[in-house]
Design an enzyme around this catalytic site. Structure first.
Site, PDB file in Angstrom:
ATOM      1  N   TYR A 150      12.518 -16.182  17.203  1.00  0.00           N
ATOM      2  CA  TYR A 150      12.457 -17.340  18.112  1.00  0.00           C
ATOM      3  C   TYR A 150      13.712 -17.429  18.982  1.00  0.00           C
ATOM      4  O   TYR A 150      13.639 -17.782  20.163  1.00  0.00           O
ATOM      5  CB  TYR A 150      12.271 -18.634  17.308  1.00  0.00           C
ATOM      6  N   ARG A 157      13.328 -16.154  27.534  1.00  0.00           N
ATOM      7  CA  ARG A 157      12.709 -17.193  28.356  1.00  0.00           C
ATOM      8  C   ARG A 157      13.697 -17.736  29.379  1.00  0.00           C
ATOM      9  O   ARG A 157      13.379 -17.845  30.563  1.00  0.00           O
ATOM     10  CB  ARG A 157      12.195 -18.319  27.455  1.00  0.00           C
ATOM     11  N   TYR A 209      20.708 -29.069  22.442  1.00  0.00           N
ATOM     12  CA  TYR A 209      20.883 -28.802  21.015  1.00  0.00           C
ATOM     13  C   TYR A 209      22.214 -28.093  20.793  1.00  0.00           C
ATOM     14  O   TYR A 209      22.598 -27.225  21.563  1.00  0.00           O
ATOM     15  CB  TYR A 209      19.764 -27.881  20.493  1.00  0.00           C
ATOM     16  N   ARG A 222      10.670 -33.004  26.786  1.00  0.00           N
ATOM     17  CA  ARG A 222       9.834 -33.532  25.693  1.00  0.00           C
ATOM     18  C   ARG A 222       8.416 -33.876  26.146  1.00  0.00           C
ATOM     19  O   ARG A 222       7.480 -33.837  25.346  1.00  0.00           O
ATOM     20  CB  ARG A 222      10.491 -34.773  25.091  1.00  0.00           C
ATOM     21  N   GLU A 322       3.554 -29.568  13.526  1.00  0.00           N
ATOM     22  CA  GLU A 322       3.974 -29.967  14.877  1.00  0.00           C
ATOM     23  C   GLU A 322       2.729 -30.422  15.632  1.00  0.00           C
ATOM     24  O   GLU A 322       1.631 -29.908  15.390  1.00  0.00           O
ATOM     25  CB  GLU A 322       4.638 -28.769  15.573  1.00  0.00           C
TER      26      GLU A 322
END
Ligand code: 3EB
Length: 329
Positions: A150, A157, A209, A222, A322
Protein backbone atom coordinates in the site's frame (compact mmCIF):
# COMPACT_ATOMS: atom_id res chain seq x y z
CA UNK A 1 -27.91 -6.80 -1.49
CA UNK A 2 -30.75 -4.80 -0.04
CA UNK A 3 -33.02 -3.56 -2.80
CA UNK A 4 -32.65 -0.48 -4.92
CA UNK A 5 -36.15 0.94 -5.21
CA UNK A 6 -37.27 1.47 -8.78
CA UNK A 7 -34.88 4.26 -9.74
CA UNK A 8 -36.61 4.65 -13.12
CA UNK A 9 -39.85 6.18 -11.86
CA UNK A 10 -38.85 9.84 -11.66
CA UNK A 11 -37.13 11.37 -14.67
CA UNK A 12 -33.57 12.38 -13.79
CA UNK A 13 -32.87 16.10 -13.46
CA UNK A 14 -30.76 17.34 -16.35
CA UNK A 15 -27.38 17.28 -14.59
CA UNK A 16 -27.94 14.27 -12.38
CA UNK A 17 -25.78 11.21 -12.00
CA UNK A 18 -27.73 8.30 -10.55
CA UNK A 19 -25.93 5.40 -8.89
CA UNK A 20 -27.72 2.26 -7.75
CA UNK A 21 -27.40 -1.49 -7.40
CA UNK A 22 -29.48 -3.54 -9.81
CA UNK A 23 -30.09 -7.19 -10.42
CA UNK A 24 -30.47 -8.36 -13.98
CA UNK A 25 -28.62 -8.95 -17.20
CA UNK A 26 -25.71 -6.65 -18.05
CA UNK A 27 -26.91 -6.41 -21.66
CA UNK A 28 -30.32 -5.04 -20.62
CA UNK A 29 -28.78 -2.46 -18.25
CA UNK A 30 -26.29 -1.36 -20.93
CA UNK A 31 -29.18 -0.91 -23.35
CA UNK A 32 -31.06 1.45 -21.00
CA UNK A 33 -30.75 5.11 -21.99
CA UNK A 34 -28.05 7.08 -20.18
CA UNK A 35 -26.02 4.14 -18.85
CA UNK A 36 -22.55 5.58 -18.17
CA UNK A 37 -20.96 2.66 -16.33
CA UNK A 38 -21.79 -0.83 -15.16
CA UNK A 39 -19.64 -2.43 -12.47
CA UNK A 40 -19.66 -6.15 -11.78
CA UNK A 41 -18.10 -7.74 -8.70
CA UNK A 42 -16.16 -10.97 -8.41
CA UNK A 43 -15.81 -13.71 -10.94
CA UNK A 44 -19.44 -14.73 -11.24
CA UNK A 45 -20.66 -11.75 -13.29
CA UNK A 46 -20.54 -12.21 -17.05
CA UNK A 47 -17.79 -10.12 -18.59
CA UNK A 48 -18.66 -7.73 -21.41
CA UNK A 49 -16.38 -6.02 -23.90
CA UNK A 50 -18.42 -2.79 -23.68
CA UNK A 51 -16.00 -0.02 -22.50
CA UNK A 52 -18.60 1.07 -19.93
CA UNK A 53 -18.27 -2.30 -18.14
CA UNK A 54 -15.72 -3.00 -15.47
CA UNK A 55 -15.34 -6.28 -13.65
CA UNK A 56 -14.15 -5.25 -10.17
CA UNK A 57 -11.74 -7.83 -8.71
CA UNK A 58 -13.56 -8.01 -5.35
CA UNK A 59 -15.79 -10.94 -4.48
CA UNK A 60 -19.18 -10.10 -3.06
CA UNK A 61 -20.88 -11.84 -0.13
CA UNK A 62 -24.24 -11.12 -1.77
CA UNK A 63 -25.90 -13.72 -3.98
CA UNK A 64 -26.90 -13.26 -6.69
CA UNK A 65 -24.14 -10.69 -7.25
CA UNK A 66 -25.79 -7.36 -8.07
CA UNK A 67 -24.44 -4.85 -10.58
CA UNK A 68 -23.67 -1.20 -9.82
CA UNK A 69 -25.22 1.04 -12.42
CA UNK A 70 -24.31 4.68 -13.13
CA UNK A 71 -26.79 6.59 -15.26
CA UNK A 72 -26.97 10.13 -16.61
CA UNK A 73 -29.78 12.04 -18.27
CA UNK A 74 -28.05 12.45 -21.63
CA UNK A 75 -26.74 10.45 -24.56
CA UNK A 76 -23.55 8.54 -23.74
CA UNK A 77 -20.52 7.93 -25.94
CA UNK A 78 -17.72 5.54 -25.06
CA UNK A 79 -14.43 4.14 -26.29
CA UNK A 80 -10.92 2.95 -25.55
CA UNK A 81 -7.60 4.76 -25.50
CA UNK A 82 -4.70 2.35 -25.01
CA UNK A 83 -5.28 0.48 -21.75
CA UNK A 84 -7.98 2.94 -20.75
CA UNK A 85 -11.76 2.55 -21.13
CA UNK A 86 -14.05 5.57 -20.93
CA UNK A 87 -17.58 6.82 -21.36
CA UNK A 88 -19.01 10.32 -21.31
CA UNK A 89 -22.37 12.06 -21.33
CA UNK A 90 -24.20 15.01 -19.76
CA UNK A 91 -20.94 16.57 -18.53
CA UNK A 92 -19.86 13.39 -16.71
CA UNK A 93 -16.93 11.12 -17.49
CA UNK A 94 -16.16 7.57 -16.39
CA UNK A 95 -12.61 6.32 -17.02
CA UNK A 96 -11.01 3.06 -15.98
CA UNK A 97 -7.63 1.44 -16.37
CA UNK A 98 -6.36 -2.03 -15.51
CA UNK A 99 -2.64 -2.74 -15.48
CA UNK A 100 -0.58 -5.84 -14.76
CA UNK A 101 2.36 -5.09 -12.47
CA UNK A 102 4.44 -7.78 -14.16
CA UNK A 103 4.47 -5.64 -17.29
CA UNK A 104 5.30 -2.38 -15.56
CA UNK A 105 7.82 -3.17 -12.83
CA UNK A 106 6.09 -3.40 -9.46
CA UNK A 107 3.40 -1.56 -7.51
CA UNK A 108 4.99 1.91 -7.47
CA UNK A 109 5.68 2.09 -11.21
CA UNK A 110 2.29 0.57 -12.03
CA UNK A 111 0.33 3.02 -9.86
CA UNK A 112 2.36 5.85 -11.33
CA UNK A 113 1.63 4.75 -14.87
CA UNK A 114 -2.09 4.28 -14.16
CA UNK A 115 -2.36 7.81 -12.75
CA UNK A 116 -0.22 9.33 -15.51
CA UNK A 117 -2.46 7.78 -18.16
CA UNK A 118 -5.71 8.75 -16.43
CA UNK A 119 -4.37 12.25 -15.82
CA UNK A 120 -3.26 12.64 -19.46
CA UNK A 121 -6.64 11.44 -20.73
CA UNK A 122 -8.80 13.51 -18.37
CA UNK A 123 -6.75 16.66 -19.02
CA UNK A 124 -7.83 16.57 -22.70
CA UNK A 125 -11.51 16.27 -21.87
CA UNK A 126 -14.11 18.85 -20.97
CA UNK A 127 -14.90 16.75 -17.91
CA UNK A 128 -11.48 17.41 -16.39
CA UNK A 129 -12.52 17.75 -12.75
CA UNK A 130 -11.85 14.39 -11.11
CA UNK A 131 -14.30 14.00 -8.23
CA UNK A 132 -13.95 10.40 -7.09
CA UNK A 133 -11.43 7.57 -7.63
CA UNK A 134 -11.51 3.87 -6.69
CA UNK A 135 -8.27 1.87 -6.43
CA UNK A 136 -8.18 -1.92 -6.11
CA UNK A 137 -4.81 -3.65 -5.82
CA UNK A 138 -3.66 -7.12 -4.85
CA UNK A 139 -1.91 -8.11 -1.61
CA UNK A 140 -2.28 -4.55 -0.26
CA UNK A 141 -0.84 -5.39 3.19
CA UNK A 142 2.10 -7.51 2.04
CA UNK A 143 5.48 -6.23 3.19
CA UNK A 144 6.48 -4.71 6.52
CA UNK A 145 6.52 -1.02 7.44
CA UNK A 146 7.61 1.20 4.58
CA UNK A 147 7.91 -1.88 2.34
CA UNK A 148 4.17 -2.59 2.52
CA UNK A 149 2.59 -2.67 -0.93
CA UNK A 150 0.00 0.00 0.00
CA UNK A 151 2.88 2.40 0.79
CA UNK A 152 4.39 1.72 -2.63
CA UNK A 153 1.00 2.33 -4.19
CA UNK A 154 0.76 5.69 -2.36
CA UNK A 155 4.20 6.69 -3.72
CA UNK A 156 3.28 5.79 -7.29
CA UNK A 157 -0.15 7.40 -7.08
CA UNK A 158 1.30 10.72 -5.87
CA UNK A 159 4.02 10.63 -8.55
CA UNK A 160 1.51 9.87 -11.32
CA UNK A 161 -0.86 12.61 -10.13
CA UNK A 162 1.94 15.17 -10.47
CA UNK A 163 0.46 18.64 -9.98
CA UNK A 164 -2.90 17.69 -11.50
CA UNK A 165 -4.56 17.86 -8.07
CA UNK A 166 -2.69 20.91 -6.84
CA UNK A 167 -6.04 22.54 -5.96
CA UNK A 168 -7.07 19.52 -3.85
CA UNK A 169 -7.43 15.75 -4.04
CA UNK A 170 -10.47 13.79 -5.21
CA UNK A 171 -12.44 11.56 -2.86
CA UNK A 172 -11.11 7.98 -3.03
CA UNK A 173 -11.09 4.39 -1.92
CA UNK A 174 -8.07 2.08 -1.87
CA UNK A 175 -8.78 -1.57 -1.08
CA UNK A 176 -6.91 -4.84 -1.45
CA UNK A 177 -8.49 -7.48 -3.67
CA UNK A 178 -7.98 -11.23 -3.44
CA UNK A 179 -7.82 -11.83 -7.20
CA UNK A 180 -4.70 -11.91 -9.35
CA UNK A 181 -2.25 -10.20 -6.98
CA UNK A 182 -0.50 -8.18 -9.71
CA UNK A 183 -3.62 -6.60 -11.13
CA UNK A 184 -4.21 -2.89 -10.43
CA UNK A 185 -7.62 -1.43 -11.19
CA UNK A 186 -8.27 2.30 -11.01
CA UNK A 187 -11.48 3.95 -12.11
CA UNK A 188 -12.84 7.44 -11.68
CA UNK A 189 -15.73 9.84 -12.04
CA UNK A 190 -15.01 13.31 -13.45
CA UNK A 191 -17.21 16.24 -14.37
CA UNK A 192 -17.07 19.43 -16.44
CA UNK A 193 -17.68 21.38 -13.22
CA UNK A 194 -15.66 21.18 -10.01
CA UNK A 195 -17.12 19.56 -6.91
CA UNK A 196 -16.64 20.69 -3.33
CA UNK A 197 -14.23 18.79 -1.07
CA UNK A 198 -15.42 17.83 2.39
CA UNK A 199 -13.16 16.86 5.29
CA UNK A 200 -14.11 15.14 8.54
CA UNK A 201 -13.52 17.17 11.71
CA UNK A 202 -13.10 13.91 13.67
CA UNK A 203 -10.19 12.86 11.46
CA UNK A 204 -6.85 14.32 10.46
CA UNK A 205 -6.96 14.93 6.70
CA UNK A 206 -5.28 11.93 5.06
CA UNK A 207 -2.70 14.05 3.20
CA UNK A 208 -1.58 15.35 6.63
CA UNK A 209 -1.08 11.92 8.22
CA UNK A 210 2.18 11.79 10.20
CA UNK A 211 5.23 9.91 8.90
CA UNK A 212 4.43 6.69 10.81
CA UNK A 213 1.79 5.83 8.17
CA UNK A 214 4.22 6.01 5.27
CA UNK A 215 6.59 8.17 3.21
CA UNK A 216 3.80 9.56 1.06
CA UNK A 217 0.57 10.45 2.81
CA UNK A 218 -2.55 9.11 1.05
CA UNK A 219 -3.78 11.55 -1.61
CA UNK A 220 -7.53 11.79 -1.06
CA UNK A 221 -10.29 14.01 0.31
CA UNK A 222 -12.77 12.48 2.79
CA UNK A 223 -15.74 13.25 0.53
CA UNK A 224 -16.81 15.30 -2.49
CA UNK A 225 -20.07 17.14 -3.06
CA UNK A 226 -20.92 16.64 -6.71
CA UNK A 227 -21.49 19.79 -8.79
CA UNK A 228 -25.03 21.07 -9.40
CA UNK A 229 -26.59 18.27 -7.38
CA UNK A 230 -27.00 17.51 -3.69
CA UNK A 231 -25.01 14.29 -3.75
CA UNK A 232 -22.08 13.45 -1.54
CA UNK A 233 -19.52 10.97 -2.86
CA UNK A 234 -18.03 9.45 0.29
CA UNK A 235 -14.47 8.12 0.40
CA UNK A 236 -13.51 4.87 2.06
CA UNK A 237 -14.31 5.51 5.73
CA UNK A 238 -13.08 3.37 8.60
CA UNK A 239 -12.56 3.51 12.37
CA UNK A 240 -9.86 6.17 12.16
CA UNK A 241 -10.09 8.88 14.82
CA UNK A 242 -7.58 11.72 14.58
CA UNK A 243 -4.99 9.78 12.64
CA UNK A 244 -5.09 6.62 14.76
CA UNK A 245 -6.97 3.39 14.15
CA UNK A 246 -9.52 2.75 16.89
CA UNK A 247 -10.88 -0.48 18.39
CA UNK A 248 -8.31 -2.98 17.22
CA UNK A 249 -9.85 -6.49 16.96
CA UNK A 250 -13.37 -5.25 17.75
CA UNK A 251 -15.56 -5.51 14.67
CA UNK A 252 -18.72 -3.99 16.15
CA UNK A 253 -16.86 -1.09 17.73
CA UNK A 254 -15.12 -0.39 14.41
CA UNK A 255 -18.48 -0.42 12.63
CA UNK A 256 -20.00 1.99 15.18
CA UNK A 257 -16.97 4.32 14.93
CA UNK A 258 -17.24 4.20 11.13
CA UNK A 259 -20.90 5.24 11.34
CA UNK A 260 -19.91 8.15 13.59
CA UNK A 261 -17.37 9.19 10.95
CA UNK A 262 -19.96 8.91 8.18
CA UNK A 263 -22.41 11.05 10.19
CA UNK A 264 -19.67 13.61 10.86
CA UNK A 265 -19.03 13.81 7.12
CA UNK A 266 -22.72 14.38 6.38
CA UNK A 267 -22.83 17.16 8.99
CA UNK A 268 -19.64 18.66 7.59
CA UNK A 269 -21.24 18.67 4.12
CA UNK A 270 -24.32 20.43 5.53
CA UNK A 271 -26.53 17.40 4.94
CA UNK A 272 -29.23 15.89 7.14
CA UNK A 273 -28.29 12.84 9.20
CA UNK A 274 -28.73 9.24 8.15
CA UNK A 275 -28.75 7.09 5.05
CA UNK A 276 -31.79 5.91 3.14
CA UNK A 277 -32.97 3.85 0.19
CA UNK A 278 -31.41 6.30 -2.28
CA UNK A 279 -27.92 6.10 -0.82
CA UNK A 280 -25.99 3.02 -1.93
CA UNK A 281 -23.08 1.99 0.29
CA UNK A 282 -20.27 -0.52 -0.18
CA UNK A 283 -18.99 -2.33 2.87
CA UNK A 284 -15.53 -3.85 2.55
CA UNK A 285 -14.98 -6.74 4.95
CA UNK A 286 -11.46 -8.07 5.59
CA UNK A 287 -12.34 -11.53 6.93
CA UNK A 288 -14.98 -13.66 5.23
CA UNK A 289 -15.86 -15.06 8.67
CA UNK A 290 -17.07 -11.56 9.70
CA UNK A 291 -19.53 -11.15 6.83
CA UNK A 292 -22.58 -12.46 8.72
CA UNK A 293 -21.91 -10.16 11.70
CA UNK A 294 -21.43 -7.20 9.38
CA UNK A 295 -24.68 -8.01 7.60
CA UNK A 296 -26.52 -8.21 10.92
CA UNK A 297 -25.07 -4.84 11.93
CA UNK A 298 -26.12 -3.28 8.63
CA UNK A 299 -29.67 -4.61 8.95
CA UNK A 300 -29.91 -3.19 12.47
CA UNK A 301 -28.15 0.17 12.00
CA UNK A 302 -28.67 0.94 8.28
CA UNK A 303 -32.16 -0.46 7.62
CA UNK A 304 -33.41 0.01 4.07
CA UNK A 305 -30.06 1.26 2.78
CA UNK A 306 -28.87 -0.46 -0.42
CA UNK A 307 -25.61 -2.11 0.61
CA UNK A 308 -23.09 -4.31 -1.11
CA UNK A 309 -20.81 -6.47 1.04
CA UNK A 310 -17.42 -7.03 -0.55
CA UNK A 311 -14.42 -9.11 0.48
CA UNK A 312 -11.51 -6.68 0.60
CA UNK A 313 -8.48 -5.75 2.69
CA UNK A 314 -8.33 -2.33 4.27
CA UNK A 315 -5.02 -0.50 3.88
CA UNK A 316 -4.21 -0.64 7.61
CA UNK A 317 -3.95 -4.21 8.91
CA UNK A 318 -5.81 -3.51 12.15
CA UNK A 319 -8.87 -2.21 10.31
CA UNK A 320 -11.48 -4.93 9.76
CA UNK A 321 -14.07 -2.99 7.83
CA UNK A 322 -14.48 0.12 5.68
CA UNK A 323 -17.53 1.80 4.14
CA UNK A 324 -17.84 4.07 1.12
CA UNK A 325 -20.71 5.19 -1.07
CA UNK A 326 -23.16 7.91 -1.94
CA UNK A 327 -25.60 10.05 -0.06
CA UNK A 328 -28.40 11.61 -2.06
CA UNK A 329 -30.04 14.58 -0.36
C1 3EB B 1 -8.16 5.96 6.21
O1 3EB B 1 -9.07 6.60 6.73
C2 3EB B 1 -8.48 4.58 5.73
O2 3EB B 1 -5.45 5.61 0.09
O3 3EB B 1 -7.08 6.27 -1.22
C3 3EB B 1 -9.50 5.31 3.00
C4 3EB B 1 -9.87 5.88 1.79
C5 3EB B 1 -8.20 4.89 3.20
C6 3EB B 1 -8.93 6.06 0.77
C7 3EB B 1 -6.64 5.86 -0.13
C8 3EB B 1 -7.27 5.06 2.16
C9 3EB B 1 -7.63 5.64 0.96
O4 3EB B 1 -7.00 6.39 6.12
C10 3EB B 1 -7.78 4.23 4.48
Amino acid sequence: MQGCENPQIDPLPRRALQVCYRAGAASALLAEPGTLALLGFGVSTPASTDPRCLQVALETFDAPAPLELWQVNAPVSCGRDGALCWSAGGGWLFAAIELDEREHGGPTATARLAYEQLHRFVAMREARHVLRVWNYLGAINHGEGDAERYKHFCDGRAAGMGDFFAEGFPAATAIGHHGDGRRLQVYLLASDQPGMRVENPRQVSAWRYPRQYGRTPPSFARAMLLPAQDVLAISGTAAVVGHASAHQDDLNAQLEETLLNLEALLASAGMATGFDGQSPLKIYVRHGADAARVRAFVQRRLPGVPTLLLHGDICRRELLVEIDGWRYA
